[in-house]
Design an enzyme around this catalytic site. Structure first.
Site, PDB file in Angstrom:
ATOM      1  N   TYR A 133     -25.382   9.606 -48.942  1.00 14.78           N
ATOM      2  CA  TYR A 133     -24.086   8.949 -48.750  1.00 14.78           C
ATOM      3  C   TYR A 133     -24.172   7.437 -48.984  1.00 14.78           C
ATOM      4  O   TYR A 133     -23.356   6.880 -49.733  1.00 14.78           O
ATOM      5  CB  TYR A 133     -23.554   9.269 -47.355  1.00 14.78           C
ATOM      6  CG  TYR A 133     -22.187   8.699 -47.086  1.00 14.78           C
ATOM      7  CD1 TYR A 133     -21.113   8.950 -47.936  1.00 14.78           C
ATOM      8  CD2 TYR A 133     -21.957   7.905 -45.962  1.00 14.78           C
ATOM      9  CE1 TYR A 133     -19.858   8.427 -47.687  1.00 14.78           C
ATOM     10  CE2 TYR A 133     -20.699   7.373 -45.704  1.00 14.78           C
ATOM     11  CZ  TYR A 133     -19.662   7.634 -46.566  1.00 14.78           C
ATOM     12  OH  TYR A 133     -18.419   7.104 -46.325  1.00 14.78           O
ATOM     13  N   GLU A 186     -21.025   3.431 -56.231  1.00 13.86           N
ATOM     14  CA  GLU A 186     -19.611   3.087 -56.371  1.00 13.86           C
ATOM     15  C   GLU A 186     -19.430   1.565 -56.406  1.00 13.86           C
ATOM     16  O   GLU A 186     -18.613   1.035 -57.180  1.00 13.86           O
ATOM     17  CB  GLU A 186     -18.809   3.680 -55.209  1.00 13.86           C
ATOM     18  CG  GLU A 186     -18.758   5.197 -55.204  1.00 13.86           C
ATOM     19  CD  GLU A 186     -18.125   5.738 -53.935  1.00 13.86           C
ATOM     20  OE1 GLU A 186     -17.400   4.976 -53.264  1.00 13.86           O
ATOM     21  OE2 GLU A 186     -18.364   6.909 -53.598  1.00 13.86           O
TER      22      GLU A 186
END
Length: 359
Positions: free
Chosen positions: A283, A290
């Protein structure tokens, strides 16, 4: 026969004290509380061999005189109830701990853990009480069927993405990095648009999870997919697309089958462990990928002036979308902290519950 002192281990909850006396095959036990002092005497095999053992403990705060004890082949377990449901800083009135006394780490909890355990017990009691009063949901089977099909479709979609990208990586090597978007985007669009249901489901009470963490994750991914990658052709050929898509799909191919099995009240221990563990490295890596995509897109938005926000004509300029992206970077890592904390609590609660059931 000379009386010796045994090894004693202790733990507490808000309402009880637990003592474990290391005497095997104990006999002739005499255990009681007088004037807030626990007295123990008995025969058995302890640290000094077969002998008579005894000890006394003056508790820090008042306890009830009733004492429960159970003798096994290995030890004597004692339970003493506190007069008040409060957390004690220590066990004994004397500040210096007796040499024969030590924490029972098998049952040890700190105050926050004990409060969480107490809340879980209360929630379980309340749940049973409510379920006994409330009629069974006639649409429960339909709801579970819907959730099962939703998770199945998402699992198949992300599995296709993961397998496709893995095979292309082995065949094409680094060349597969540059056309990931054109190969995978259609299926990723479908999966991420469908993922909006993960915000709607808890909002309407279909599942018992937080709306805010789901909203942060789903909307954050859709922003990257539709705005950063979808609106900028120059971003679609960059290797960062591969890493973002691959990390997303790796997490989801374990998460969705876990929820599928939950819909039919089935659990695979390995899958449960993977679902609550694999996100811990993946994660943050996904958020980092991103962030790289956002940083790489900023000069492109400045150059193309795409999505610039027009200001009043008197000012005569527009606000560059890159400023919004810089703010989004800050919010992204704030969202990482919120979601990471939420997921870590879920993991901690899950495995603590499983451990208690196993014991």
């Amino acid at each position: 026969m000379q009386a010796l002192t045994p090894h004693v281990y202790w733990a507490q909850r808000h309402g009880e004290i637990y003592l474990r006396v290391e005497i095997s095959d104990a006999q002739n036990l005499n255990i009681g509380v007088e004037e807030n002092i626990l007295h123990f005497r008995g025969q058995g095999h302890g640290a000094k061999g077969e002998n008579e053992y005894e000890f006394s403990l003056e508790f820090l705060k008042p306890v009830k005189p009733e004492v429960k004890h159970k003798s096994t082949q290995r030890q004597v377990n004692i339970t003493v109830k506190k007069q008040e449901h409060v957390w004690w800083d220590r066990l004994t009135k004397q500040e210096r701990k007796p040499l024969f006394l030590a924490p029972d780490f098998d049952r040890w909890l700190d105050e926050s853990d004990a409060e969480m355990e107490l809340r879980e017990k209360e929630e379980k009691i309340n749940k049973v009480s409510i379920e006994s009063r409330v009629r069974k949901d006639p649409y429960l089977g339909l709801k579970k069927g819907f959730l099962f099909m939703y998770n199945l479709v998402q699992f198949l979609g992300y599995s296709w993405i993961f397998v496709n990208m893995t095979v292309r990586l082995f065949i094409l090597g680094q060349d597969s990095f540059y056309d990931t978007f054109h190969t995978i985007a259609d299926v990723m669009y479908f999966c991420q648009m469908l993922a909006i249901m993960e915000v709607i489901n808890p909002a309407v009470g279909l599942v018992k999870t937080g709306v805010i963490p789901a909203f942060i994750q789903v909307m954050g991914r859709n922003f990257i997919l539709f705005v950063i990658f979808g609106s900028l052709e120059d971003m679609q050929n960059k290797p960062v697309v591969f890493f973002v898509f691959y990390l997303w799909s790796t997490i989801e191919i374990f998460r969705y089958p876990f929820y599928m099995l939950a819909c039919i009240d089935t659990e695979w221990k390995l899958l449960t462990w993977l679902r609550y563990t694999i996100w811990m490295p993946l994660y943050p890596l996904g958020v980092l990928a991103e962030a790289v995509a956002v940083i790489q897109s900023i000069p492109i938005f400045d150059e193309t002036k795409l999505l610039n926000i027009p200001l009043p004509k008197a000012i005569g300029i527009s606000l560059s979308f890159s400023y919004i992206l810089q703010l989004y970077l800050v919010l992204m890592f704030l969202g990482l902290f919120i979601n990471f904390r939420h997921l870590f609590k879920q993991r901690r609660r899950r495995f603590r519950t499983k451990k208690r059931k196993a014991n």
